[in-house]
Design a protein around this motif. Structure first.
Motif, mmCIF file in Angstrom:
data_model
loop_
_atom_site.group_PDB
_atom_site.id
_atom_site.type_symbol
_atom_site.label_atom_id
_atom_site.label_comp_id
_atom_site.label_asym_id
_atom_site.label_seq_id
_atom_site.Cartn_x
_atom_site.Cartn_y
_atom_site.Cartn_z
ATOM 1 N N LEU A 166 -29.699 143.133 59.986
ATOM 2 C CA LEU A 166 -29.830 142.258 61.155
ATOM 3 C C LEU A 166 -30.878 141.178 60.920
ATOM 4 O O LEU A 166 -30.680 140.015 61.280
ATOM 5 N N ASP A 167 -31.999 141.567 60.308
ATOM 6 C CA ASP A 167 -33.074 140.599 60.081
ATOM 7 C C ASP A 167 -32.675 139.574 59.023
ATOM 8 O O ASP A 167 -33.030 138.395 59.118
ATOM 9 N N LEU A 168 -31.928 140.020 58.011
ATOM 10 C CA LEU A 168 -31.460 139.100 56.975
ATOM 11 C C LEU A 168 -30.506 138.072 57.570
ATOM 12 O O LEU A 168 -30.579 136.882 57.247
ATOM 13 N N ASN A 169 -29.629 138.520 58.457
ATOM 14 C CA ASN A 169 -28.716 137.592 59.131
ATOM 15 C C ASN A 169 -29.497 136.603 59.993
ATOM 16 O O ASN A 169 -29.208 135.405 60.007
ATOM 17 N N ARG A 170 -30.527 137.101 60.684
ATOM 18 C CA ARG A 170 -31.323 136.253 61.576
ATOM 19 C C ARG A 170 -32.117 135.210 60.780
ATOM 20 O O ARG A 170 -32.195 134.037 61.163
ATOM 21 N N ASP B 115 -21.262 135.406 55.996
ATOM 22 C CA ASP B 115 -20.327 135.910 54.984
ATOM 23 C C ASP B 115 -20.933 137.102 54.253
ATOM 24 O O ASP B 115 -22.068 137.042 53.764
ATOM 25 N N VAL B 116 -20.151 138.178 54.159
ATOM 26 C CA VAL B 116 -20.642 139.401 53.534
ATOM 27 C C VAL B 116 -21.035 139.174 52.083
ATOM 28 O O VAL B 116 -22.096 139.635 51.636
ATOM 29 N N ASP B 117 -20.206 138.459 51.314
ATOM 30 C CA ASP B 117 -20.500 138.270 49.900
ATOM 31 C C ASP B 117 -21.790 137.492 49.682
ATOM 32 O O ASP B 117 -22.596 137.822 48.806
ATOM 33 N N LYS B 118 -22.035 136.468 50.509
ATOM 34 C CA LYS B 118 -23.256 135.666 50.374
ATOM 35 C C LYS B 118 -24.465 136.411 50.920
ATOM 36 O O LYS B 118 -25.597 136.179 50.484
ATOM 37 N N LEU B 119 -24.231 137.304 51.870
ATOM 38 C CA LEU B 119 -25.317 138.093 52.426
ATOM 39 C C LEU B 119 -25.808 139.112 51.402
ATOM 40 O O LEU B 119 -27.004 139.369 51.278
ATOM 41 N N VAL B 120 -24.871 139.663 50.646
ATOM 42 C CA VAL B 120 -25.209 140.687 49.655
ATOM 43 C C VAL B 120 -25.731 140.071 48.366
ATOM 44 O O VAL B 120 -26.734 140.534 47.803
ATOM 45 N N VAL B 121 -25.061 139.031 47.867
ATOM 46 C CA VAL B 121 -25.433 138.402 46.585
ATOM 47 C C VAL B 121 -25.983 137.004 46.853
ATOM 48 O O VAL B 121 -25.245 136.108 47.271
ATOM 49 N N ARG B 122 -27.260 136.788 46.613
ATOM 50 C CA ARG B 122 -27.862 135.484 46.919
ATOM 51 C C ARG B 122 -27.557 134.429 45.861
ATOM 52 O O ARG B 122 -27.646 133.230 46.116
ATOM 53 N N TRP B 123 -27.210 134.874 44.641
ATOM 54 C CA TRP B 123 -26.887 133.925 43.578
ATOM 55 C C TRP B 123 -25.435 133.458 43.711
ATOM 56 O O TRP B 123 -24.560 134.219 44.122
ATOM 57 N N ASP B 124 -25.181 132.243 43.304
ATOM 58 C CA ASP B 124 -23.829 131.694 43.363
ATOM 59 C C ASP B 124 -23.049 132.125 42.122
ATOM 60 O O ASP B 124 -22.790 131.342 41.206
ATOM 61 N N MET C 2 -28.497 143.456 48.125
ATOM 62 C CA MET C 2 -28.783 142.938 49.459
ATOM 63 C C MET C 2 -30.270 143.102 49.793
ATOM 64 O O MET C 2 -30.880 142.219 50.406
ATOM 65 N N ILE C 3 -30.848 144.211 49.383
ATOM 66 C CA ILE C 3 -32.280 144.423 49.603
ATOM 67 C C ILE C 3 -33.089 143.377 48.833
ATOM 68 O O ILE C 3 -34.069 142.826 49.342
ATOM 69 N N GLU C 4 -32.654 143.087 47.592
ATOM 70 C CA GLU C 4 -33.327 142.051 46.797
ATOM 71 C C GLU C 4 -33.229 140.693 47.480
ATOM 72 O O GLU C 4 -34.193 139.923 47.502
ATOM 73 N N HIS C 5 -32.055 140.407 48.073
ATOM 74 C CA HIS C 5 -31.862 139.153 48.796
ATOM 75 C C HIS C 5 -32.819 139.070 49.982
ATOM 76 O O HIS C 5 -33.454 138.034 50.225
ATOM 77 N N TYR C 6 -32.970 140.160 50.698
ATOM 78 C CA TYR C 6 -33.859 140.198 51.863
ATOM 79 C C TYR C 6 -35.309 139.952 51.452
ATOM 80 O O TYR C 6 -36.032 139.179 52.094
ATOM 81 N N ASN D 93 -36.351 138.358 48.866
ATOM 82 C CA ASN D 93 -36.466 136.959 48.464
ATOM 83 C C ASN D 93 -36.577 136.037 49.670
ATOM 84 O O ASN D 93 -37.386 135.109 49.692
ATOM 85 N N VAL D 94 -35.754 136.307 50.703
ATOM 86 C CA VAL D 94 -35.785 135.491 51.923
ATOM 87 C C VAL D 94 -37.122 135.632 52.634
ATOM 88 O O VAL D 94 -37.691 134.649 53.132
ATOM 89 N N ARG D 95 -37.650 136.848 52.670
ATOM 90 C CA ARG D 95 -38.948 137.079 53.311
ATOM 91 C C ARG D 95 -40.061 136.345 52.568
ATOM 92 O O ARG D 95 -40.934 135.735 53.182
ATOM 93 N N LYS D 96 -40.017 136.385 51.235
ATOM 94 C CA LYS D 96 -41.032 135.683 50.442
ATOM 95 C C LYS D 96 -40.957 134.176 50.668
ATOM 96 O O LYS D 96 -41.985 133.500 50.813
ATOM 97 N N ALA D 97 -39.725 133.659 50.703
ATOM 98 C CA ALA D 97 -39.531 132.221 50.926
ATOM 99 C C ALA D 97 -40.063 131.815 52.297
ATOM 100 O O ALA D 97 -40.683 130.762 52.463
ATOM 101 N N GLY D 98 -39.830 132.670 53.289
ATOM 102 C CA GLY D 98 -40.312 132.383 54.639
ATOM 103 C C GLY D 98 -41.824 132.339 54.704
ATOM 104 O O GLY D 98 -42.410 131.453 55.338
ATOM 105 N N LYS D 99 -42.485 133.281 54.031
ATOM 106 C CA LYS D 99 -43.944 133.314 54.020
ATOM 107 C C LYS D 99 -44.499 132.106 53.272
ATOM 108 O O LYS D 99 -45.531 131.523 53.670
ATOM 109 N N ALA D 100 -43.830 131.691 52.188
ATOM 110 C CA ALA D 100 -44.275 130.519 51.426
ATOM 111 C C ALA D 100 -44.183 129.271 52.283
ATOM 112 O O ALA D 100 -45.071 128.415 52.265
ATOM 113 N N ASN D 101 -43.096 129.156 53.047
ATOM 114 C CA ASN D 101 -42.914 127.980 53.923
ATOM 115 C C ASN D 101 -43.967 127.961 55.013
ATOM 116 O O ASN D 101 -44.447 126.895 55.420
ATOM 117 N N GLU D 102 -44.350 129.150 55.506
ATOM 118 C CA GLU D 102 -45.376 129.225 56.537
ATOM 119 C C GLU D 102 -46.727 128.748 55.999
ATOM 120 O O GLU D 102 -47.475 128.045 56.696
#
Length: 361
Positions: free
Chosen positions: A58-62, A68-77, A340-344, A346-355
């Motif tokens: 839920l937090d990753l989606n937020r 999209d499930v595939d993009k939610l699970v795998v962050r790399w293209d 998916m956990i790795e993606h989460y 990464n997103v959390r780290k990016a968010g903290k960096a932006n802050e």
């Protein structure tokens, strides 16, 4: 769909997992009950994992806004890897929906003598109709059915404990399935395939949550409901371990207490089958509609065709879904859960960096 609160989220979360295998006791017994007291520890670990990954989804989606499930699970293209995620998810969702149709047909035939194909078609038609309402229809359906499932199974558990006490005898068959050689493997496999199979239904709910706190509370409520039901089912079967060989152990237990009780629990199983088929069909069509606007323009027709296909597939029967297919999906999906956990993270780290950048500015 309008914003949903913690209670409705919790009921929807629990409803996604309450299939015929879960409520009938077959799935829970194979993965936990057969291992005795160690299985009880495994159940606690599995539920903790479902809670943790549920909140993460839920937090990753937020945070990411990705549906999209595939993009939610795998962050790399990586097209091949994302295609593998989509393919496995679709196969799992459609397969479970088909098996629920088969189960409903068999159950209605056993209880009321209704032809198997007609029973399967009736469930498929009802599921298709409700699924057209999308996530809103799914949440509303689970808000109505999950409390009934929880109350009835809790009553069975309380009666069993009052009559027989608490028993955790290990089954002689424990570990005999090469795909579940130990209680640890069984618990991890259970958590992985259940989580992966429900990403398409649970993660999109993140954008409809009122707050992160509501999301955490909601998932906690759902996990508590699942744990209570699982505990009641396992205690009931442990008191009558000879019933564990039945295809639907809890139904066999209910029927041993009288025809009326058997019918009540049979209806309960039908509710579970309906809920599982609904969540899987909603997840299946949601993925397809996100991938193809053209197919989405024929939403009703496509949904009806999918429902009809599940009826055709149900003619094959149950097979060894719980003992073979579920563990295999557990192994396959464990890789994607880690991604998916790795993606989460990464997103959390990016968010903290932006802050930090914003604070310096």
């Amino acid at each position: 769909m309008k914003k949903i609160g913690a209670l409705n989220l919790g009921l929807a979360f629990a409803g996604c997992f309450l299939g015929a295998g879960y409520v009938s006791g077959q799935e829970l017994w194979q993965f936990f009950g057969s291992f005795g007291a160690k299985g009880a520890v495994g159940l606690a670990i599995a539920m903790a994992m479902l809670f943790g990954v549920g909140v993460l989804m839920l937090d990753l989606n937020r945070l990411s806004g990705i549906a999209d499930v595939d993009k939610l699970v795998v962050r790399w293209d990586i097209p091949v890897l994302r295609a593998a995620v989509t393919g496995l998810e679709l196969l799992f969702l459609f397969g479970v929906c088909t098996i629920m149709s088969a189960g409903a047909g068999a159950l209605l035939n056993q209880l009321f003598g209704i032809p198997t194909t007609l029973g399967s078609a009736a469930l498929a038609a009802l599921v298709a109709f409700v699924s057209l309402a999308g996530l809103g229809g799914m949440v509303a359906a689970f808000s109505a059915t999950v409390p009934v499932l929880a109350v009835v199974t809790l009553v069975f558990g309380i009666i069993s404990v009052s009559q027989n006490g608490v028993q955790f005898a290990q089954s002689a068959a424990a570990g005999s399935n090469p795909l579940m050689g130990s209680w640890v493997v069984a618990a991890l496999s259970f958590a992985c395939y259940n989580t992966f199979g429900n990403i398409a239904m649970i993660s999109p709910l993140g954008e409809f949550m009122r707050s992160k706190k509501a999301a955490v509370c909601g998932i906690a409520v759902g996990a508590a409901v699942l744990l209570a039901i699982a505990g009641s089912v396992l205690l009931s079967i442990s008191a009558r371990p000879q019933l564990s060989d039945a295809e639907l152990p809890m139904l066999a237990l209910a029927q041993s207490k009288g025809k009326a009780v058997g019918i009540v629990y049979g209806v309960l199983l039908l509710l579970a089958m309906f809920g599982t088929a609904l969540s899987n069909l909603v997840g299946f069509t949601s993925i397809i509609f996100r991938k193809s606007e053209r197919i989405k323009s024929y939403k009703t027709l496509f949904t009806v065709v999918c429902a009809a296909a599940t009826v055709c597939g149900s003619l094959v029967g149950f097979g060894d879904l719980i003992g073979v297919i579920y563990p295999i999906f557990g192994y396959c999906s464990s890789v994607f859960i880690v991604l998916m956990i790795e993606h989460y993270i990464n997103v959390r780290k990016a968010g903290k960096a932006n802050e930090k950048v914003a604070d310096k500015a």
